[in-house]
Design an enzyme around this catalytic site. Sequence first.
Site: not given
Length: 253
Positions: A146, A159
């Site tokens: 990400s 995350y």
Amino acid sequence: MTRRCALVTGGSRGIGAAIATELAVAGHRVAVHCRTDTTAAEAVLDGLPGTGHVLVTGDLGSPGAAQEIIDSAVERLGTVDVLVNNAGVYTEQPVATTSYEDWQRDWRRLVEVNLFGPADLIWCLVDHLRHRLQGPQGARIINVGSRGAYRGEPNAPAYGATKAALHALTQSLAQSLGPDGIAVSAVAPGFVRTDLTEPMLVGEAGAEVLRQSPLRRIAVPSDVAAAVAWLSSAGAEWCSGAVLDVNGASHLR
């Protein structure tokens, strides 16, 4: 020529479904993985070009799931040449407003699914590759990370941290598995429009996401899938160790 076989985790929707499609278009037989939504996964399978695609299930947050998933994919496909670690979970836990109980629960779940799961799958796959008749040469491992690992995720620190760890794992394994002929790489997408993120694109929030990229649009799953499909190809071997930004120049590093 023997068709290559690929396992795509989290392949029942969104980015994972698009990756499964791109790999099938490229000639792979694909194992589409899901945790529980077999109806959605079967719909993806039905839409894949070519034949020989299969469904595998398992909760990557469970310690024993990785071996079962790899064994199932190998049994049904004959082998796995390409592993795409796409499955992951996202939750928000702003440190100032999240209870300690929720903080601990979220962190442990995200580490289990986003990091331990891919790491375990990789170990199990490499064990298979080293013992199969043709050996590991030419295999590919692609991890879906990400942009948040670099830009930061202030409302979702677990995350961001797990994706940063996945990037580091990618680069470590690219070095350790290179002598076996296994190339390991990753993609780091920015915001991608999917059925799960669509509610986040209403009104000004959506306009803000649109402004992030100078290309004046929001990414769709096929943008990420195209990059993953290329990294799985023979010509991408020299990109082993790379973490490819797939964010439309919305974050530069």
